[in-house]
Scaffold this active site. Sequence first.
Site, PDB file in Angstrom:
ATOM      1  N   ASN A   6       1.680  -1.341   0.473  1.00 25.81           N
ATOM      2  CA  ASN A   6       0.255   0.197   0.085  1.00 25.81           C
ATOM      3  C   ASN A   6       0.897   1.052   0.074  1.00 25.81           C
ATOM      4  O   ASN A   6       1.369   1.780   0.914  1.00 25.81           O
ATOM      5  CB  ASN A   6      -0.974   0.195   1.276  1.00 25.81           C
ATOM      6  CG  ASN A   6      -1.835   0.556   1.109  1.00 25.81           C
ATOM      7  OD1 ASN A   6      -2.078   2.193   0.496  1.00 25.81           O
ATOM      8  ND2 ASN A   6      -2.097   1.397   2.402  1.00 25.81           N
ATOM      9  N   TRP A   7       1.256   2.027  -1.378  1.00 21.37           N
ATOM     10  CA  TRP A   7       1.959   3.143  -0.592  1.00 21.37           C
ATOM     11  C   TRP A   7       1.001   4.167  -0.822  1.00 21.37           C
ATOM     12  O   TRP A   7       1.919   5.163  -0.155  1.00 21.37           O
ATOM     13  CB  TRP A   7       1.957   3.156  -2.641  1.00 21.37           C
ATOM     14  CG  TRP A   7       3.006   2.084  -3.558  1.00 21.37           C
ATOM     15  CD1 TRP A   7       3.762   1.349  -2.859  1.00 21.37           C
ATOM     16  CD2 TRP A   7       3.788   2.338  -4.895  1.00 21.37           C
ATOM     17  NE1 TRP A   7       4.342   0.496  -3.104  1.00 21.37           N
ATOM     18  CE2 TRP A   7       5.053   1.272  -4.747  1.00 21.37           C
ATOM     19  CE3 TRP A   7       3.828   3.215  -5.448  1.00 21.37           C
ATOM     20  CZ2 TRP A   7       5.571   0.670  -6.138  1.00 21.37           C
ATOM     21  CZ3 TRP A   7       4.845   2.562  -7.109  1.00 21.37           C
ATOM     22  CH2 TRP A   7       5.322   1.893  -6.762  1.00 21.37           C
ATOM     23  N   SER A 201       3.098  -2.057   9.955  1.00 22.73           N
ATOM     24  CA  SER A 201       5.070  -2.356  10.215  1.00 22.73           C
ATOM     25  C   SER A 201       5.277  -3.189   9.861  1.00 22.73           C
ATOM     26  O   SER A 201       5.723  -4.149  10.489  1.00 22.73           O
ATOM     27  CB  SER A 201       5.457  -1.214  12.051  1.00 22.73           C
ATOM     28  OG  SER A 201       4.656  -0.533  12.130  1.00 22.73           O
TER      29      SER A 201
HETATM   30  P1  PGA Z   1       2.754   0.248   8.061  1.00 18.82           P
HETATM   31  O1  PGA Z   1       1.033   0.140   7.434  1.00 18.82           O
HETATM   32  O2  PGA Z   1       3.051  -1.127   6.947  1.00 18.82           O
HETATM   33  O3  PGA Z   1       3.694   1.456   7.095  1.00 18.82           O
HETATM   34  O4  PGA Z   1       2.711   0.890   9.015  1.00 18.82           O
HETATM   35  C1  PGA Z   1       0.765  -0.340   6.626  1.00 18.82           C
HETATM   36  C2  PGA Z   1      -0.632  -0.178   6.663  1.00 18.82           C
HETATM   37  O5  PGA Z   1      -1.051   1.413   6.461  1.00 18.82           O
HETATM   38  O6  PGA Z   1      -1.450  -0.924   4.980  1.00 18.82           O
END
Ligand code: PGA
Length: 239
Positions: A6-7, A201
């Site tokens: 998800n960019w 994360s």
């Molecule tokens: P992150 O975002 O991997 O930067 O925590 C995940 C998301 O919101 O889909």
Amino acid sequence: MLVVGNWKMHGSLSAVREFAASWTAAPPQVRVAIAPPFPYLAALAEALPEVGLSAQDCSSQPDGARTGEVAASMLADLGCQWVIIGHSERRQYHGEAEALIAAKVSRALAAGLWPILCVGETLSQRESGEHEQVVASQLLGALAGMDVTSVVVAYEPVWAIGTGLTATPEQAEAMHCHLRQLLRRDFGDAASAVPLLYGGSVKPDNAAALFACENIDGALVGGASLKAADFAAIVGAAV
Ligand code: PGA
């Protein structure tokens, strides 16, 4: 396993080209998709045809006078197979509530897209022990009465998104079990095949432990999907 990048609102045409140039082929047993911002969907599809295409949102309306909106049918027309719906950033910054999210899921399904429905609790909801209840209501509020055979669910604890804090594999697996039970109770056999992604994360160094959990069927990756090498390492951990 399904791994979706998800960019969010990051990227540019040159970033798309750079990503494609340094991408290494994914192992055949892992399905990979990237959700760039709308303006880069076509460029990404052209630069990286072996990677699946996802959008980050769609309209709840079929078409018509809705300035700024993008219809699910247009995304399908462009070659998208997935669309992220109900991301916590949409809920938080755009006031998206249950009825709208349910309408978007239904519109995505009607267009032949797989909605990736995001659910997840905030830190205060977890601390007060409401997390299972909050996530159950997000899940069932969005999917009630729908056919879940073409639905993906992503559990994304809000406190773990973009913060560097990841749910432990135990916390993630416990919530995924809860989601699976709720889906089985309300949707029967079809529920067993619903891919349950973890998001929040996910990084090259924690992906393998998350993927080892029985009810984790993949990941929705934000920050670490912007660099081809990091995203490829996460995809590699899904084998
Ligand atoms: P992150 O975002 O991997 O930067 O925590 C995940 C998301 O919101 O889909």
